[in-house]
Design a protein around this motif. Structure first.
Motif, PDB file in Angstrom:
ATOM      1  N   ARG A  34      89.102  85.462   0.292  1.00  0.00           N
ATOM      2  CA  ARG A  34      89.370  86.706   1.039  1.00  0.00           C
ATOM      3  C   ARG A  34      88.972  86.569   2.508  1.00  0.00           C
ATOM      4  O   ARG A  34      89.504  87.221   3.371  1.00  0.00           O
ATOM      5  CB  ARG A  34      88.570  87.866   0.434  1.00  0.00           C
ATOM      6  CG  ARG A  34      89.219  88.552  -0.751  1.00  0.00           C
ATOM      7  CD  ARG A  34      88.687  89.982  -0.916  1.00  0.00           C
ATOM      8  NE  ARG A  34      87.242  90.092  -0.930  1.00  0.00           N
ATOM      9  CZ  ARG A  34      86.473  89.893  -1.994  1.00  0.00           C
ATOM     10  NH1 ARG A  34      87.021  89.552  -3.149  1.00  0.00           N
ATOM     11  NH2 ARG A  34      85.167  90.037  -1.926  1.00  0.00           N
ATOM     12  N   ASN A  35      87.973  85.694   2.749  1.00  0.00           N
ATOM     13  CA  ASN A  35      87.493  85.518   4.119  1.00  0.00           C
ATOM     14  C   ASN A  35      88.176  84.362   4.841  1.00  0.00           C
ATOM     15  O   ASN A  35      87.677  83.886   5.861  1.00  0.00           O
ATOM     16  CB  ASN A  35      85.973  85.340   4.111  1.00  0.00           C
ATOM     17  CG  ASN A  35      85.266  86.670   3.941  1.00  0.00           C
ATOM     18  OD1 ASN A  35      85.021  87.374   4.912  1.00  0.00           O
ATOM     19  ND2 ASN A  35      84.990  87.040   2.698  1.00  0.00           N
ATOM     20  N   GLY A  36      89.267  83.892   4.285  1.00  0.00           N
ATOM     21  CA  GLY A  36      90.071  82.894   4.984  1.00  0.00           C
ATOM     22  C   GLY A  36      89.636  81.457   4.776  1.00  0.00           C
ATOM     23  O   GLY A  36      90.010  80.585   5.565  1.00  0.00           O
ATOM     24  N   TYR A  37      88.844  81.189   3.739  1.00  0.00           N
ATOM     25  CA  TYR A  37      88.412  79.809   3.465  1.00  0.00           C
ATOM     26  C   TYR A  37      89.364  79.173   2.450  1.00  0.00           C
ATOM     27  O   TYR A  37      89.799  79.838   1.506  1.00  0.00           O
ATOM     28  CB  TYR A  37      86.959  79.796   2.948  1.00  0.00           C
ATOM     29  CG  TYR A  37      85.967  80.052   4.071  1.00  0.00           C
ATOM     30  CD1 TYR A  37      85.212  79.021   4.603  1.00  0.00           C
ATOM     31  CD2 TYR A  37      85.831  81.324   4.631  1.00  0.00           C
ATOM     32  CE1 TYR A  37      84.325  79.250   5.651  1.00  0.00           C
ATOM     33  CE2 TYR A  37      84.963  81.562   5.682  1.00  0.00           C
ATOM     34  CZ  TYR A  37      84.205  80.513   6.191  1.00  0.00           C
ATOM     35  OH  TYR A  37      83.337  80.728   7.233  1.00  0.00           O
ATOM     36  N   ALA A  38      89.710  77.903   2.673  1.00  0.00           N
ATOM     37  CA  ALA A  38      90.655  77.205   1.795  1.00  0.00           C
ATOM     38  C   ALA A  38      89.899  76.212   0.919  1.00  0.00           C
ATOM     39  O   ALA A  38      88.935  75.575   1.380  1.00  0.00           O
ATOM     40  CB  ALA A  38      91.682  76.477   2.647  1.00  0.00           C
ATOM     41  N   GLU A  39      90.353  76.076  -0.319  1.00  0.00           N
ATOM     42  CA  GLU A  39      89.595  75.223  -1.256  1.00  0.00           C
ATOM     43  C   GLU A  39      89.798  73.739  -0.969  1.00  0.00           C
ATOM     44  O   GLU A  39      90.889  73.299  -0.628  1.00  0.00           O
ATOM     45  CB  GLU A  39      89.999  75.525  -2.712  1.00  0.00           C
ATOM     46  CG  GLU A  39      89.125  74.738  -3.683  1.00  0.00           C
ATOM     47  CD  GLU A  39      89.273  75.166  -5.130  1.00  0.00           C
ATOM     48  OE1 GLU A  39      90.182  75.966  -5.426  1.00  0.00           O
ATOM     49  OE2 GLU A  39      88.474  74.673  -5.954  1.00  0.00           O
ATOM     50  N   ILE A  40      88.728  73.004  -1.156  1.00  0.00           N
ATOM     51  CA  ILE A  40      88.780  71.546  -1.025  1.00  0.00           C
ATOM     52  C   ILE A  40      88.022  70.944  -2.198  1.00  0.00           C
ATOM     53  O   ILE A  40      87.018  71.512  -2.646  1.00  0.00           O
ATOM     54  CB  ILE A  40      88.200  71.087   0.342  1.00  0.00           C
ATOM     55  CG1 ILE A  40      88.231  69.567   0.469  1.00  0.00           C
ATOM     56  CG2 ILE A  40      86.811  71.619   0.584  1.00  0.00           C
ATOM     57  CD1 ILE A  40      87.934  69.061   1.873  1.00  0.00           C
ATOM     58  N   SER A  41      88.545  69.834  -2.714  1.00  0.00           N
ATOM     59  CA  SER A  41      87.860  69.147  -3.806  1.00  0.00           C
ATOM     60  C   SER A  41      87.800  67.664  -3.472  1.00  0.00           C
ATOM     61  O   SER A  41      88.792  67.080  -3.039  1.00  0.00           O
ATOM     62  CB  SER A  41      88.642  69.381  -5.105  1.00  0.00           C
ATOM     63  OG  SER A  41      88.055  68.638  -6.133  1.00  0.00           O
TER      64      SER A  41
END
Ligand code: PRP
Length: 537
Positions: A34-41
């Motif tokens: 919701r706060n504009g962070y994108a997932e990384i793995s």
């Protein structure tokens, strides 16, 4: 070997446990998105050298290692920030900054054996890369507050410190590096009295007043005022005040506290550092800070800040004790118990239940909000470490034998005084031979460290009691043991040839309890100091 059990530090998670973990992860990942962070793995295994290059403060022995087919040393990912910095400097190099990334991954760290810690720690966290300055710090700390609001319904707070504060004060005092590291350890462990004593030779320096108080400067914003009253205004203190005011403006002021003694991992963090404490959890549930040099180590210099939530800890059901404002004190049974009772009585506490304990192990004091628990010395540490006891009284010998432990050692209580010594049969030339010496001891960790520091390789044999027998029976060349009056050594024809470390009783405090029950714990510490003073009168 029993292959049916899971390896130490790991666990199977079933049904409700999986549900609780997934719920916490769901709350956190939704918030981050919701706060504009994108997932990384990133991979679970990385090259060991990656963590060396990054200057990551996780000790080598805490990393789980594997050797790949070509013989290269790999580690199970001990943290998520370094691999993410690697990606930011390689695959994401062309992407504009700032980059907002989040992860939901497990990190792996090998803890000490049989201490109940986990080797697999599920973490959910964010990294805000390429953003410096107060706005970015406000964004990260606000998100940390929101994160704990979502997963710690019983209450929490976040405390702020500044990585540069200790470094600058130590530089100003012109402390040699080894002395500064010693002072850092004393501050980090909140050794209130020992710190003052250690800094005594620097008393005439202008930074002394603040450095000597640093371990005690934790709590609300009054802490900043107290710090300023000691040394005047300093850039780090001004910055923390500015940050606090900005956090207040966005409605997060309530959740913020300070700990100017937050001086862990000083080479890695460069600015604000923070930790989250949740009502009920015996250890910090969130940890983070500004690390402006890490991306540069991978060839893409840029400021950055991030934090991780220990999801396992926030998804756990907490023991009732942690919500209670009544203190629980673990007392080492026997002589230290008697001496502690004397000390508490001198401070006006009615200890009659502990003086006639019978077979009962838990005793409530009638005129002070404290329950005393009677335990064996190593168990005192275990109960305090796990947060089921807020405080403990235990000998320094047991603390040294346990090694690095996450609790505060606030006071040297001044009783139970003795020393660790290296002793041999009279007439033995212990150091005058090249043969590998055999050392018998009840304290293998202390003995190993003592000889390691000397650069001597020895064979250590663990003995459970009456260690003096080992050289008499010629099982060992020497012993490392406690010496109090020296009578046992003398009567068995042994002589001490070197002191290893002084020993006395210490008051230890659980790190989370110190923050969540500050007033109660400081009152008890004051009572102990009163008891100590009245005995020396
Ligand atoms: C401790 C220590 C020594 C003795 C030293 O043993 O391990 O043996 O006390 O005291 P002293 O210098 O006053 O003679 P403890 O009484 O705990 O017994 P244990 O060795 O059987 O554990």
């Amino acid at each position: 070997m029993n292959m049916i059990a899971t390896p130490e530090g790991t666990q199977d998670r079933l049904f409700a446990q999986c549900g609780a973990l997934r719920r916490a992860q769901g709350e956190l990942t939704c918030l981050f998105e919701r706060n504009g962070y994108a997932e990384i793995s990133t991979p679970e295994v990385e090259y060991y050298d990656l963590f060396l290059q990054s200057g990551n403060p996780i000790p080598q022995e805490a990393m789980l290692k594997i050797v790949d087919r070509s013989g290269k040393l790999m580690v199970m990912r001990p943290d998520c920030t370094t691999p993410i910095a690697r990606v930011a400097a390689t695959k994401l190099k062309a992407s504009p900054l700032p980059q907002r990334l989040y992860y939901n991954e497990t990190v792996f760290r090998s803890g000490a054996a049989h201490q109940g810690g986990s080797s697999e720690i599920p973490q959910c966290g964010i990294e805000l890369l390429g953003a410096g300055g107060i706005e970015a710090d406000v964004e990260a700390v606000t998100l940390a507050v929101e994160a704990l609001k979502a997963v710690c319904p019983e209450g929490f707070h976040i405390e702020l410190g500044h990585a540069a504060l200790f470094r600058e004060l130590a530089n100003q005092m012109e402390m040699p590096e080894t002395q500064a590291e010693e002072a850092r350890k004393l501050i980090e462990g909140k050794h209130f009295a020992a710190l003052k004593e250690f800094l005594h030779p620097y008393e005439d320096r202008s930074a002394y007043a603040l450095l000597a108080r640093l371990s005690q400067l934790f709590g609300g914003k009054e802490v900043l005022e107290e710090a300023e009253s000691l040394v005047g205004s300093r850039p780090e203190l001004c910055y923390l005040r500015e940050l606090y005011e900005a956090l207040e403006r966005v409605g997060c002021g309530e959740a913020i506290r300070f700990d100017l003694g937050l001086v862990h991992q000083i080479d890695y963090y460069t600015g604000v550092v923070f930790r989250g404490y949740a009502q009920g959890a015996g250890a910090p549930v969130l940890s983070g800070g500004r690390y402006d040099n890490l991306l540069g180590a991978f060839g893409r210099p840029a400021p950055a800040i991030g934090f991780a939530v220990d999801v396992d800890l926030v998804a756990r059901e907490f023991p009732v004790q942690a919500f209670n404002t009544r203190l629980r004190l673990a007392l080492t049974k026997g002589r230290l118990q008697d001496k502690t009772v004397e000390l508490m009585e001198r401070a006006g506490l009615d200890c009659s239940p502990v003086k006639a304990p019978g077979r009962r192990l838990v005793h409530s004091l009638p005129n002070y909000p404290l329950d005393a628990v009677l335990a064996k010395a190593p168990d005192v540490i275990t109960y305090v470490e796990h947060g089921v006891c807020d405080l403990g009284v235990v000998g320094k010998d047991t603390i040294l034998e346990r090694g690095n432990s996450p609790f505060y050692e606030v006071l040297d209580l001044g009783f139970g005084k003795c020393r660790f010594a290296l002793a041999v049969k009279e007439g033995t030339d212990f150091f005058g031979t090249y043969r590998t010496r055999r050392i018998a001891t009840k304290y293998p960790h202390v003995a190993r460290k003592f000889f390691e520091d000397k650069g001597m390789d020895v064979e250590i044999i663990k003995i459970e009691g009456s260690v003096e027998l080992a050289p008499i029976l010629e099982l060992a060349d020497a012993i490392v043991d406690i010496v109090e009056t020296g009578a046992t050594l003398r009567e068995n024809g042994l002589i001490p040839i070197e002191d290893v470390a002084p020993v006395s009783a210490r008051l230890i405090v659980n790190t989370a309890a110190m923050k969540l029950k500050k007033a109660e714990i400081l009152d008890f510490i004051e009572k102990c100091q009163m008891g100590m003073e009245s005995s020396s009168c």
